[in-house]
Design a protein around this motif. Structure first.
Motif, short mmCIF file in Angstrom:
data_model
loop_
_atom_site.label_atom_id
_atom_site.label_comp_id
_atom_site.label_asym_id
_atom_site.label_seq_id
_atom_site.Cartn_x
_atom_site.Cartn_y
_atom_site.Cartn_z
N LEU A 172 55.41 43.87 34.49
CA LEU A 172 55.36 45.13 33.52
C LEU A 172 56.37 45.42 32.71
O LEU A 172 56.31 46.25 31.60
N GLU A 173 57.21 44.76 32.75
CA GLU A 173 58.81 45.27 33.16
C GLU A 173 59.09 47.30 32.15
O GLU A 173 58.85 47.51 30.44
N LEU A 174 58.03 47.91 33.22
CA LEU A 174 58.60 49.34 33.04
C LEU A 174 58.79 50.09 33.87
O LEU A 174 59.39 51.49 33.57
N THR A 175 60.26 48.58 34.52
CA THR A 175 61.74 50.07 35.08
C THR A 175 62.19 51.31 34.50
O THR A 175 62.43 52.33 34.96
N GLU A 176 62.17 50.89 33.50
CA GLU A 176 63.19 51.84 32.56
C GLU A 176 62.45 53.14 32.47
O GLU A 176 62.55 54.39 31.85
N LYS A 177 60.70 53.23 32.28
CA LYS A 177 59.57 54.43 32.19
C LYS A 177 58.88 54.79 33.52
O LYS A 177 58.12 55.52 33.45
N GLU A 178 59.66 53.98 34.16
CA GLU A 178 58.98 54.23 35.29
C GLU A 178 58.35 55.84 35.76
O GLU A 178 57.73 56.59 36.68
N ASN A 179 59.43 57.15 35.89
CA ASN A 179 59.31 58.25 35.77
C ASN A 179 58.95 59.32 34.78
O ASN A 179 59.13 60.13 34.71
N VAL A 180 58.72 58.63 33.35
CA VAL A 180 58.32 59.03 32.06
C VAL A 180 56.90 59.22 32.36
O VAL A 180 56.00 58.40 32.84
N GLN A 181 56.58 60.60 31.51
CA GLN A 181 55.30 60.59 31.81
C GLN A 181 54.59 59.69 30.98
O GLN A 181 55.18 59.90 29.38
N SER A 182 53.04 59.69 30.89
CA SER A 182 52.43 58.78 30.01
C SER A 182 52.30 59.29 28.78
O SER A 182 51.89 58.64 27.61
N SER A 183 51.75 60.56 28.66
CA SER A 183 51.60 61.19 27.10
C SER A 183 52.99 60.74 26.34
O SER A 183 53.35 60.67 25.15
N LYS A 184 54.71 60.88 27.20
CA LYS A 184 55.41 60.41 26.26
C LYS A 184 55.76 58.90 25.97
O LYS A 184 56.55 58.59 25.51
N LEU A 185 54.74 57.63 26.20
CA LEU A 185 54.90 57.03 25.92
C LEU A 185 54.25 56.10 24.90
O LEU A 185 53.43 56.76 24.36
N SER A 186 55.13 54.59 24.53
CA SER A 186 54.55 54.25 22.95
C SER A 186 53.27 53.48 23.36
O SER A 186 52.92 53.85 24.59
N GLY A 187 53.04 53.61 22.07
CA GLY A 187 51.62 52.59 22.13
C GLY A 187 51.53 51.35 23.07
O GLY A 187 50.63 51.12 24.05
N GLY A 188 52.18 50.59 22.80
CA GLY A 188 52.83 49.43 24.02
C GLY A 188 53.17 49.32 25.35
O GLY A 188 52.38 48.92 25.93
N GLN A 189 53.93 50.82 25.27
CA GLN A 189 54.45 50.99 26.75
C GLN A 189 52.62 51.31 27.46
O GLN A 189 52.70 51.43 28.99
N LYS A 190 51.71 51.83 26.72
CA LYS A 190 50.96 52.28 27.46
C LYS A 190 49.93 51.32 28.33
O LYS A 190 49.02 51.52 28.95
N ARG A 191 49.32 50.67 27.20
CA ARG A 191 49.55 49.36 27.59
C ARG A 191 49.32 48.13 28.82
O ARG A 191 48.77 48.42 29.74
N LYS A 192 50.92 47.94 28.87
CA LYS A 192 51.49 48.30 30.08
C LYS A 192 50.91 48.52 31.01
O LYS A 192 50.70 47.86 32.20
N LEU A 193 51.38 49.67 30.62
CA LEU A 193 50.62 50.19 32.01
C LEU A 193 49.28 50.55 32.33
O LEU A 193 49.01 49.88 33.89
N SER A 194 48.54 50.37 31.91
CA SER A 194 47.37 50.24 31.66
C SER A 194 46.51 48.34 32.14
O SER A 194 45.78 48.07 33.48
N ILE A 195 47.18 47.38 31.82
CA ILE A 195 47.83 46.27 32.48
C ILE A 195 48.06 46.10 33.40
O ILE A 195 47.45 45.39 34.50
N ALA A 196 49.49 46.98 33.89
CA ALA A 196 49.95 47.29 35.40
C ALA A 196 48.79 47.75 36.67
O ALA A 196 48.54 47.94 37.33
N ILE A 197 47.91 48.97 35.99
CA ILE A 197 47.44 49.16 36.66
C ILE A 197 45.98 47.93 37.24
O ILE A 197 45.24 47.84 38.29
N ALA A 198 45.40 47.80 36.22
CA ALA A 198 44.69 46.52 36.18
C ALA A 198 45.01 45.04 36.99
O ALA A 198 44.95 44.37 38.80
N LEU A 199 46.64 45.19 37.76
CA LEU A 199 47.03 43.86 38.39
C LEU A 199 47.21 44.46 39.69
O LEU A 199 47.53 43.78 40.60
N LEU A 200 47.81 45.97 39.77
CA LEU A 200 47.58 46.42 40.92
C LEU A 200 47.10 46.09 42.21
O LEU A 200 46.42 45.66 42.10
#
Length: 163
Positions: free
Chosen positions: A61-89
């Motif tokens: 999901l191309e989140l490598t640069e954000k893996e140690n960033v709190q979700s509150s500091k992610l952009s809207g698109g990055q939050k969607r990617k995290l939610s999709i990553a959770i679904a695919l996990l």
């Protein structure tokens, strides 16, 4: 699913399902990695495979640069990617994605489509979208719903030829 009665073995079936709701359900103070660690435990990913599974989905999901960033500091698109990553996990075999590209600009949306095409080759992905382009690119079969009723369904080519 696979000729199994899901009601007889619901616990096993739940491990095969991934869900990304329309609105991100994330914990503000947890990082990307911490979210994935928590959900990997919920999905019973074995301890010896957990780190590899998390690393894989972060990379997919191309989140490598954000893996140690709190979700509150992610952009809207990055939050969607995290939610999709959770679904695919955990190798979810059946994945429900509700408006997966919402909050994304067109460039991020197209990159997500490429990611989902790569990740979807060995999964059943059911998604809802308002973007016909997205449905056409990602869908093998498309159903069009209006006022809560299925109006038509078919392959993208069938729908293009018919309408």
């Amino acid at each position: 699913y696979n000729n199994e009665d899901i009601f007889e073995n619901m616990d096993e079936f739940r491990k095969k399902i991934g869900i990304c709701p329309q609105h991100d359900v994330l914990f503000e103070n947890l990082t990307v990695r911490e979210h994935l660690e928590m959900f990997a435990i919920f999905k019973s990913v074995p301890d010896d495979r957990r780190k590899d599974e998390i690393d894989k989905v972060i990379q997919e999901l191309e989140l490598t640069e954000k893996e140690n960033v709190q979700s509150s500091k992610l952009s809207g698109g990055q939050k969607r990617k995290l939610s999709i990553a959770i679904a695919l996990l955990g190798g979810s075999e059946i994945v429900f994605l509700d408006e997966p590209s919402s909050c994304m600009d067109i460039t991020a949306r197209r990159r997500l489509w490429d990611i989902l095409k790569r990740c979807g080759s060995n999964r059943i992905i059911i998604l809802t979208t308002h973007y016909m382009e997205e449905a056409g690119i990602l869908g093998k079969r498309i159903g069009i719903v209006s006022n809560g009723k299925l109006k038509c369904s078919g392959t993208p080519l069938f729908l293009i030829n018919k309408f």
